[in-house]
Design an enzyme around this catalytic site. Structure first.
Site, PDB file in Angstrom:
ATOM      1  N   VAL B  56       9.474 135.263  -3.593  1.00 53.82           N
ATOM      2  CA  VAL B  56      10.301 136.347  -4.592  1.00 53.82           C
ATOM      3  C   VAL B  56       9.793 136.381  -6.070  1.00 53.82           C
ATOM      4  O   VAL B  56      10.053 137.065  -6.681  1.00 53.82           O
ATOM      5  CB  VAL B  56      11.696 136.137  -4.607  1.00 53.82           C
ATOM      6  CG1 VAL B  56      12.405 136.375  -3.285  1.00 53.82           C
ATOM      7  CG2 VAL B  56      12.208 134.751  -4.778  1.00 53.82           C
ATOM      8  N   ASN B  82      19.319 134.783  -2.298  1.00 49.94           N
ATOM      9  CA  ASN B  82      19.889 133.510  -1.999  1.00 49.94           C
ATOM     10  C   ASN B  82      18.672 132.464  -2.272  1.00 49.94           C
ATOM     11  O   ASN B  82      18.906 131.210  -2.556  1.00 49.94           O
ATOM     12  CB  ASN B  82      20.033 133.392  -0.544  1.00 49.94           C
ATOM     13  CG  ASN B  82      19.977 131.905   0.059  1.00 49.94           C
ATOM     14  OD1 ASN B  82      20.999 131.238  -0.343  1.00 49.94           O
ATOM     15  ND2 ASN B  82      19.115 131.613   0.949  1.00 49.94           N
ATOM     16  N   TYR B 147      17.628 123.418 -13.091  1.00 48.47           N
ATOM     17  CA  TYR B 147      18.365 124.030 -11.774  1.00 48.47           C
ATOM     18  C   TYR B 147      19.787 124.653 -12.776  1.00 48.47           C
ATOM     19  O   TYR B 147      19.911 125.832 -12.450  1.00 48.47           O
ATOM     20  CB  TYR B 147      18.727 123.091 -10.650  1.00 48.47           C
ATOM     21  CG  TYR B 147      19.647 123.753  -9.660  1.00 48.47           C
ATOM     22  CD1 TYR B 147      19.132 124.408  -8.629  1.00 48.47           C
ATOM     23  CD2 TYR B 147      21.015 123.462  -9.660  1.00 48.47           C
ATOM     24  CE1 TYR B 147      19.952 125.003  -7.533  1.00 48.47           C
ATOM     25  CE2 TYR B 147      21.783 123.976  -8.822  1.00 48.47           C
ATOM     26  CZ  TYR B 147      21.228 124.602  -7.524  1.00 48.47           C
ATOM     27  OH  TYR B 147      21.912 125.071  -6.683  1.00 48.47           O
ATOM     28  N   ALA B 149      20.431 125.315 -15.401  1.00 48.04           N
ATOM     29  CA  ALA B 149      20.212 126.417 -16.455  1.00 48.04           C
ATOM     30  C   ALA B 149      19.895 127.706 -15.643  1.00 48.04           C
ATOM     31  O   ALA B 149      20.277 128.943 -16.075  1.00 48.04           O
ATOM     32  CB  ALA B 149      18.956 125.961 -17.501  1.00 48.04           C
ATOM     33  N   LYS B 151      20.945 128.493 -12.815  1.00 45.66           N
ATOM     34  CA  LYS B 151      21.909 129.002 -12.190  1.00 45.66           C
ATOM     35  C   LYS B 151      22.826 129.953 -13.368  1.00 45.66           C
ATOM     36  O   LYS B 151      23.690 131.025 -12.854  1.00 45.66           O
ATOM     37  CB  LYS B 151      22.689 127.946 -11.158  1.00 45.66           C
ATOM     38  CG  LYS B 151      22.109 127.775  -9.908  1.00 45.66           C
ATOM     39  CD  LYS B 151      21.942 128.982  -9.206  1.00 45.66           C
ATOM     40  CE  LYS B 151      21.127 128.482  -7.830  1.00 45.66           C
ATOM     41  NZ  LYS B 151      20.596 129.705  -6.961  1.00 45.66           N
ATOM     42  N   ILE B 180      27.559 121.899  -0.160  1.00 45.70           N
ATOM     43  CA  ILE B 180      27.215 122.595   1.127  1.00 45.70           C
ATOM     44  C   ILE B 180      26.228 121.539   1.751  1.00 45.70           C
ATOM     45  O   ILE B 180      25.261 121.372   0.998  1.00 45.70           O
ATOM     46  CB  ILE B 180      26.807 124.176   0.945  1.00 45.70           C
ATOM     47  CG1 ILE B 180      27.624 124.949   0.323  1.00 45.70           C
ATOM     48  CG2 ILE B 180      26.709 124.525   2.525  1.00 45.70           C
ATOM     49  CD1 ILE B 180      29.143 125.083   0.758  1.00 45.70           C
TER      50      ILE B 180
END
Lengths: 254, 254
Positions: B56, B82, B147, B149, B151, B180
């Site tokens: 992506v 995702n 990570y 930042a 999100k 998770i």
């Protein structure tokens, strides 16, 4: 999603004959739940199938207690509690009398406390229970002239998280839905006599990124999801459902 | 509005973990599902899933996928962003290569996908974009600086898309998973001085008594993809077993 997600579930919905409560009862009925719609009055209109009206004043401990005793004797358990019963007072704190303040707290907050308190033993008898409380967009961001209402909804938000911590280990999930502007009699009352009601409504719609305000059906879709097994890991959260309103910064009219 | 069976969905990062669970959940509901990832098609992937090898962060690859979807389906109703990676470092330890790799996938990749696929959704009356945000965007996980930042970027972009494109029928929400059980969570436990004790402590902070499963997030994604969620937009919905409802200061764990 397929229907009958709540097949075999026993649900109690307080404020079950109010605007949002009726939407939830209808949805639960199509999902196959057996529903106790508890409210001060039955009001007009037919009850959906498998929905039974129960008279309930959520501020009365003895009243709440006897309803739980009745549900226990008829069903032996309770899977789902939805604490919808609430009122709104459109006043600043100076204009709010102590009696009015105590009244709104006793319905919106004490009512949720009492119903949840006496429902917990019955929820324990189910295979994992769910409580859905009603907070509000107003628990985060104030609407003018609605001070006591905003305060009660902030209390519900904190209570929801506290209950989730205390009862999670027993498999009881607790969440709150925080609606934005939902088309109900309460919203009509909030709009009140504000000049040209149609142009006011148009303006309110246009403030929403999604260009409409919500319906009881929108709320019922989330209540059904949170009450079912699909949401088995969702607890302690405040679920804002407002058509994008609170995602958007206030717009200056330049 | 369409039933789930008539919807076409694309899930990025669909090979494993949460993405794979979303792919499978959507497929169970009868959706037409496309999935992509940097790797080759997973050997055990359902034959009905239309797999594309796409990074992506690579605009050409994303646009080629868009052209392929347009040609084959001329429709896209659901986009699940995702694909994401995690690098366990502080700012001082992070290199330019770390930045390019992580922000390329977690931030630029989400931007590329939204920009490339949204016109196809709008042309068919709109759709639902579901981003995977994180509870770490609100309160930082130690030594996960880029990570966390990235999100927070996802949360900001989610609100912006909801606000800017709501009137074109686009709903955009983020799911904030807690812990998770995926490869990412295991990697975090391995960093602890005593991984077994760390896992036990983490479990005690999940008031529902278990860690999340990819399917818990997939269930939420399915709800957000469905017409039941037609009023939900611009929100970050947390599914974390009660983790963030409680204070981290828990004397019972000391």
């Amino acid at each position: 999603m397929s229907n009958n997600q709540l097949e075999g579930k026993i649900a109690l919905i307080t404020g079950g004959r109010g605007g949002i409560g009726r939407g939830i009862c209808e949805r639960f009925s199509t999902e196959g739940a057996t529903v106790y719609a508890a409210d001060l009055a039955k009001g007009e209109g037919e009850m959906p199938s498998r929905v039974q009206y129960e008279s309930l004043d959520v501020t009365s401990e003895s009243n709440v207690h006897s309803l739980m005793a009745k549900i226990e004797s008829e069903q032996g358990k309770l899977d789902i509690v939805v604490n919808t019963a609430a009122i709104e007072i459109e006043k600043t704190i100076e204009d709010t009398s102590l009696q009015e303040w105590n009244n709104i707290f006793s319905i919106n907050v004490t009512g949720t406390f009492l119903v949840s308190k006496y429902a917990i033993p019955l929820l324990r008898k189910a295979d994992g229970g769910s409580i859905v409380n009603f907070g509000s967009y107003d628990g985060f961001i104030a609407d003018p002239g609605l001070s006591a209402y905003c305060a009660t909804k902030g209390a519900i938000h904190a209570l929801t998280k506290a209950m989730a911590c205390d009862y999670g280990p027993e498999g009881i999930r607790v969440n709150a839905i925080c609606p934005g502007y939902i088309d109900t009699p309460m919203l009509q009352s909030f709009f009140g006599e504000s000049g040209d009601i149609e142009s006011l409504k148009e303006e309110v719609r246009n403030i929403h990124p999604i260009r409409r305000y919500g319906t009881p059906k929108d709320i019922a879709g989330l209540v059904a999801w949170l009450s079912g097994s699909e949401a088995g890991y969702a607890t302690g959260q405040l679920w804002v459902l407002d058509g994008g309103l609170s995602a958007q910064a206030q717009q200056m009219r330049l | 509005m369409k039933n789930n069976e008539n919807k076409v969905a694309l899930v990025t990062g669909g090979a494993k973990g949460i993405g794979r669970a979303v792919v499978e959940r959507f497929r169970e509901e009868g959706m037409t599902v496309l999935a992509c990832g940097r790797s080759a098609r997973p050997a055990d992937l359902d034959k009905a899933i239309d797999w594309h090898c796409v990074d992506v962060a690579n605009l050409e690859a994303v646009e080629a996928l868009r052209d392929a979807i347009k040609k084959k389906y001329d429709q896209l109703d659901v986009l699940v962003n995702n694909a994401g990676i995690q690098i366990e470092k502080t700012v001082l330890d992070s290199t330019d290569e770390d930045w390019d790799l992580l922000m390329g996938v977690n931030a630029k990749g989400v931007f590329y996908c939204c920009r490339s696929f949204m016109p196809l959704m709008i042309a068919n009356g709109g759709g639902s974009i579901i981003n995977i945000g994180s509870i770490s965007a609100r309160a930082a996980d130690p030594e996960m600086a880029l990570y966390n930042a990235s999100k927070a970027f996802v949360h900001g972009l989610t609100r912006s898309i909801a606000v800017d494109h709501g009137k074109q029928g686009i709903r955009c929400n983020a799911i904030c998973p807690g812990w998770i059980l995926t490869g990412l969570a295991d990697a975090a436990f391995e960093l602890a001085s005593d991984p077994v004790a760390a896992k036990k402590d983490a479990l005690a902070r999940h008031y529902i008594g278990r860690f999340g499963q990819p399917r818990d997030v997939a269930n939420m994604a399915l709800w957000l993809a469905s017409d039941d969620a037609s009023y939900a937009t611009g929100q970050m919905f947390t599914v974390d077993g009660g983790l963030t409802a409680a204070s981290p200061v828990n004397p019972g764990l000391f």
